[in-house]
Motif scaffolding. Structure first.
Motif, PDB file in Angstrom:
ATOM      1  N   ARG A   1       0.845  -1.207   0.000  1.00 54.03           N
ATOM      2  CA  ARG A   1       0.000   0.000   0.000  1.00 54.03           C
ATOM      3  C   ARG A   1       0.872   1.246   0.000  1.00 54.03           C
ATOM      4  NH1 ARG A   1      -2.603  -2.827   4.277  1.00 54.03           N
ATOM      5  NH2 ARG A   1      -4.502  -3.927   3.569  1.00 54.03           N
ATOM      6  N   GLN A   2       1.950   1.201   0.775  1.00 53.98           N
ATOM      7  CA  GLN A   2       2.852   2.345   0.880  1.00 53.98           C
ATOM      8  C   GLN A   2       3.441   2.726  -0.477  1.00 53.98           C
ATOM      9  OE1 GLN A   2       5.597   1.951   4.189  1.00 53.98           O
ATOM     10  NE2 GLN A   2       7.052   3.370   3.269  1.00 53.98           N
TER      11      GLN A   2
ATOM     12  N   PRO B   1      -2.771  -4.348  -2.693  1.00 53.20           N
ATOM     13  CA  PRO B   1      -2.346  -5.393  -1.759  1.00 53.20           C
ATOM     14  C   PRO B   1      -3.026  -6.731  -1.995  1.00 53.20           C
ATOM     15  CG  PRO B   1      -3.870  -3.902  -0.692  1.00 53.20           C
ATOM     16  CD  PRO B   1      -3.565  -3.298  -2.030  1.00 53.20           C
ATOM     17  N   ASP B   2      -4.056  -6.751  -2.837  1.00 49.77           N
ATOM     18  CA  ASP B   2      -4.758  -8.001  -3.110  1.00 49.77           C
ATOM     19  C   ASP B   2      -4.387  -8.600  -4.462  1.00 49.77           C
ATOM     20  OD1 ASP B   2      -6.223  -7.948  -0.672  1.00 49.77           O
ATOM     21  OD2 ASP B   2      -7.552  -6.436  -1.539  1.00 49.77           O
ATOM     22  N   LYS B   3      -3.395  -7.998  -5.131  1.00 44.62           N
ATOM     23  CA  LYS B   3      -2.952  -8.507  -6.429  1.00 44.62           C
ATOM     24  C   LYS B   3      -1.426  -8.597  -6.457  1.00 44.62           C
ATOM     25  CE  LYS B   3      -6.887  -6.880  -9.195  1.00 44.62           C
ATOM     26  NZ  LYS B   3      -7.303  -6.039 -10.356  1.00 44.62           N
ATOM     27  N   PRO B   4      -0.853  -9.598  -5.775  1.00 46.76           N
ATOM     28  CA  PRO B   4       0.607  -9.754  -5.756  1.00 46.76           C
ATOM     29  C   PRO B   4       1.121 -10.252  -7.104  1.00 46.76           C
ATOM     30  CG  PRO B   4      -0.451 -11.615  -4.699  1.00 46.76           C
ATOM     31  CD  PRO B   4      -1.548 -10.634  -5.006  1.00 46.76           C
ATOM     32  N   PRO B   5       2.409 -10.124  -7.367  1.00 43.66           N
ATOM     33  CA  PRO B   5       2.974 -10.608  -8.636  1.00 43.66           C
ATOM     34  C   PRO B   5       2.846 -12.120  -8.748  1.00 43.66           C
ATOM     35  CG  PRO B   5       4.723  -9.994  -7.120  1.00 43.66           C
ATOM     36  CD  PRO B   5       3.451  -9.529  -6.498  1.00 43.66           C
ATOM     37  N   ALA B   6       2.601 -12.587  -9.975  1.00 48.69           N
ATOM     38  CA  ALA B   6       2.429 -14.019 -10.196  1.00 48.69           C
ATOM     39  C   ALA B   6       3.552 -14.624 -11.035  1.00 48.69           C
ATOM     40  CB  ALA B   6       1.089 -14.282 -10.880  1.00 48.69           C
TER      41      ALA B   6
ATOM     42  N   TYR C   1       6.791  -4.853  -9.748  1.00 44.91           N
ATOM     43  CA  TYR C   1       6.473  -4.529  -8.356  1.00 44.91           C
ATOM     44  C   TYR C   1       7.723  -4.064  -7.619  1.00 44.91           C
ATOM     45  CZ  TYR C   1       1.647  -6.267  -8.362  1.00 44.91           C
ATOM     46  OH  TYR C   1       0.298  -6.429  -8.586  1.00 44.91           O
ATOM     47  N   ALA C   2       8.846  -4.717  -7.890  1.00 45.78           N
ATOM     48  CA  ALA C   2      10.093  -4.375  -7.208  1.00 45.78           C
ATOM     49  C   ALA C   2      10.491  -2.931  -7.480  1.00 45.78           C
ATOM     50  CB  ALA C   2      11.203  -5.326  -7.653  1.00 45.78           C
ATOM     51  N   LEU C   3      10.383  -2.516  -8.729  1.00 45.49           N
ATOM     52  CA  LEU C   3      10.789  -1.160  -9.083  1.00 45.49           C
ATOM     53  C   LEU C   3       9.851  -0.124  -8.469  1.00 45.49           C
ATOM     54  CD1 LEU C   3      11.829  -1.706 -12.821  1.00 45.49           C
ATOM     55  CD2 LEU C   3      13.282  -1.680 -10.774  1.00 45.49           C
ATOM     56  N   LYS C   4       8.571  -0.464  -8.367  1.00 40.75           N
ATOM     57  CA  LYS C   4       7.620   0.451  -7.711  1.00 40.75           C
ATOM     58  C   LYS C   4       7.933   0.575  -6.219  1.00 40.75           C
ATOM     59  CE  LYS C   4       4.021   1.955  -8.929  1.00 40.75           C
ATOM     60  NZ  LYS C   4       3.625   3.334  -9.362  1.00 40.75           N
ATOM     61  N   LEU C   5       8.224  -0.531  -5.581  1.00 40.61           N
ATOM     62  CA  LEU C   5       8.571  -0.506  -4.159  1.00 40.61           C
ATOM     63  C   LEU C   5       9.871   0.257  -3.934  1.00 40.61           C
ATOM     64  CD1 LEU C   5       7.605  -4.196  -3.401  1.00 40.61           C
ATOM     65  CD2 LEU C   5       6.720  -2.250  -2.098  1.00 40.61           C
ATOM     66  N   ALA C   6      10.824   0.078  -4.844  1.00 39.99           N
ATOM     67  CA  ALA C   6      12.121   0.746  -4.691  1.00 39.99           C
ATOM     68  C   ALA C   6      11.986   2.265  -4.742  1.00 39.99           C
ATOM     69  CB  ALA C   6      13.084   0.266  -5.771  1.00 39.99           C
TER      70      ALA C   6
ATOM     71  N   GLY D   1       0.208 -11.054   3.531  1.00 44.22           N
ATOM     72  CA  GLY D   1      -0.439 -11.524   2.317  1.00 44.22           C
ATOM     73  C   GLY D   1       0.130 -12.884   1.962  1.00 44.22           C
ATOM     74  N   ILE D   2      -0.700 -13.735   1.400  1.00 45.70           N
ATOM     75  CA  ILE D   2      -0.286 -15.098   1.068  1.00 45.70           C
ATOM     76  C   ILE D   2      -0.621 -15.358  -0.391  1.00 45.70           C
ATOM     77  CG2 ILE D   2      -0.529 -17.534   1.645  1.00 45.70           C
ATOM     78  CD1 ILE D   2      -1.769 -16.540   4.361  1.00 45.70           C
ATOM     79  N   THR D   3       0.366 -15.800  -1.164  1.00 51.34           N
ATOM     80  CA  THR D   3       0.133 -16.071  -2.577  1.00 51.34           C
ATOM     81  C   THR D   3       0.952 -17.275  -3.010  1.00 51.34           C
ATOM     82  OG1 THR D   3       0.056 -15.073  -4.786  1.00 51.34           O
ATOM     83  CG2 THR D   3       1.956 -14.529  -3.413  1.00 51.34           C
ATOM     84  N   THR D   4       0.729 -17.722  -4.240  1.00 49.00           N
ATOM     85  CA  THR D   4       1.468 -18.865  -4.768  1.00 49.00           C
ATOM     86  C   THR D   4       2.877 -18.424  -5.164  1.00 49.00           C
ATOM     87  OG1 THR D   4       0.520 -18.396  -6.939  1.00 49.00           O
ATOM     88  CG2 THR D   4      -0.584 -20.056  -5.597  1.00 49.00           C
ATOM     89  N   PRO D   5       3.817 -19.356  -5.270  1.00 50.10           N
ATOM     90  CA  PRO D   5       5.186 -18.995  -5.630  1.00 50.10           C
ATOM     91  C   PRO D   5       5.267 -18.331  -7.001  1.00 50.10           C
ATOM     92  CG  PRO D   5       5.093 -21.226  -4.764  1.00 50.10           C
ATOM     93  CD  PRO D   5       3.681 -20.790  -4.961  1.00 50.10           C
ATOM     94  N   ILE D   6       6.256 -17.469  -7.145  1.00 44.01           N
ATOM     95  CA  ILE D   6       6.538 -16.849  -8.442  1.00 44.01           C
ATOM     96  C   ILE D   6       7.073 -17.930  -9.385  1.00 44.01           C
ATOM     97  CG2 ILE D   6       7.951 -15.151  -9.661  1.00 44.01           C
ATOM     98  CD1 ILE D   6       6.027 -13.770  -7.863  1.00 44.01           C
ATOM     99  N   THR D   7       6.434 -18.105 -10.528  1.00 42.12           N
ATOM    100  CA  THR D   7       6.893 -19.113 -11.476  1.00 42.12           C
ATOM    101  C   THR D   7       6.441 -18.767 -12.888  1.00 42.12           C
ATOM    102  OG1 THR D   7       6.720 -21.442 -12.136  1.00 42.12           O
ATOM    103  CG2 THR D   7       4.896 -20.543 -10.872  1.00 42.12           C
TER     104      THR D   7
END
Length: 417
Positions: A162-163, A168-173, A181-186, A284-290
């Protein structure tokens, strides 16, 4: 999570006298009577699981009168060296607890019994992907009864998402979304990960790791993955410690909310709830990145050396300790999953009770049916260290991603020979 140390997080549960019995056919097609004494060696199961293992041994001895199983448990530190020294001296125990990558050098040297030859009727009792993990690619044969498995979800911090203005309900898949997502967080000075990619991550990305007897993870897809991590590192999306070879604190950084994502186990939720309640409130809980559609799998098994003077009993015990009933009982005590086809049908792994823990456990159990042990059995700890060093050089700009991977593959193939 190093594949050979995933037991370190196993939940300690006091065990009342188990008195376990199994109904699996524990005979051996190797010939000979199931009688006499054998030695069973495990990897760092004492003292947490002393009662459980003793219960399995007692049940086997009751089912096979005239047998004696001597249990020896070795500490985690130095286990590889201990097994290889015993193999060199011809003094391996009758039944040994090994992961696929430790069974590989023993099997390649002709020191392990081929289960495809002597216990082929056991194969349908185990998940196909677990049985295959103990095969030597290109050579055939299976050299270990699959025992306990592990896989898990990917945890993420919804508050940090969120920050950074992320949903927060759509994590990377997949890996492309991971970098986005990483670049946005950075941009908000938030690191997404605490580690550079492992060899299993290359497999999850879709890289061809090993072909025609040599490592090949420097192929174009492998270079793509390292280039992506390099962009993330340059943006500040990886913590600096990620480049340290012996760094094992990624999980601690995630619990301290200093990184936004971390792989884990279904059983980590209890630790979050107890030790990091503010993280737990935003977990948050999601499936592994693959990119492949299949998660990564860690596993251990038990192998029978050809040097055993009592192979019939050793094979019968190996099959007994890994049968469905005994595996399910073990899995309910520890942060593991059974490798048998029937074990995963137990309601404990198929039925949710409304808790997050059960939801993740059920999802992980379902995930295991198609999971892959991406780490090649030929990939040793020395090779892991070589890859980590070359990745660090790539992140720091000392080498291009292609140069770093070329050097890593060259060293891994040298070590393989």
């Amino acid at each position: 999570m190093k594949r050979r140390t995933f037991l370190a997080g196993m939940v300690a549960v006091p065990v009342a006298g188990c008195g376990l019995s199994g109904t699996s056919n524990s005979g051996s097609s190797a010939g000979g009577q199931v009688t006499g004494e054998i030695t069973f060696q495990t990897w760092s199961l004492k003292p947490k699981y002393t009662d459980y293992v003793n219960g399995v041994i007692d049940a086997f001895q009751q089912q096979h009168q005239g047998t004696t199983v001597k249990w020896v448990d070795q500490p985690a530190d130095g286990y590889l060296a201990k097994v290889m020294a015993d193999a060199s001296a011809g003094t391996l125990p009758d039944v040994i607890n090994v992961p696929p990558d430790l069974s590989f050098p023993l099997a390649k040297a002709g020191q392990l019994v081929d289960l495809d030859e002597v216990a082929r009727d056991a194969k349908p009792e185990y998940l196909e992907n677990a049985w295959q993990a103990f095969e030597i690619p290109g050579q055939g044969g299976c050299y270990g009864f699959p025992w306990y498995l592990n896989t898990g979800p990917l945890f993420y911090n919804k508050a940090l998402f969120r920050q950074a203005g992320l949903d927060p309900d759509k994590p990377p898949a997949n890996f492309d979304e991971l970098e986005q997502y990483a670049l946005k967080l950075a941009e908000k000075n938030i690191a997404i990960l605490g580690q550079t990619p492992s060899i299993a991550d290359f497999g999850l990305y879709g890289v061809k790791l090993f072909e025609n007897g040599e490592f090949t993870f420097n192929e174009p897809k492998g270079v793509e993955l390292v280039e992506s991590y390099k962009r993330m590192y340059d943006a500040g999306a990886l913590i600096p410690e990620a480049l340290t070879q012996n760094y094992t604190g990624a999980g601690t950084k995630f619990m301290a909310q200093q990184t936004a994502m971390n792989p884990g186990s279904a059983y980590d939720l209890g630790k979050f709830k107890t030790d990091a309640p503010s993280l737990y409130a935003n977990i948050g809980i999601t499936t592994p990145i693959t990119n492949t559609g299949s998660a990564n799998m860690f596993l251990h098994g038990v192998s029978v050396p050809k040097s055993s003077k009592n192979q019939a009993t050793a094979l019968a015990f190996g099959r007994f300790v890994t049968n469905a009933a005994n595996q399910v009982a073990f899995a309910k005590l520890a942060s593991i999953f059974p490798s048998t086809t029937k074990g995963g049908d137990d309601p404990y792994f198929t039925t949710e009770d409304g808790s997050d823990e059960a939801r993740v456990r059920v999802a992980a159990a379902k995930q295991l049916k198609t999971a892959v042990n991406y780490t090649p059995v030929q990939f040793s700890d020395q090779m892991r260290e070589a890859l980590l060093q070359q990745l660090a050089d790539a992140m720091l700009g000392k080498k291009s991603p292609k140069e770093a991977l070329d050097a890593a593959v060259e060293e891994c193939n040298r070590l393989l020979k």
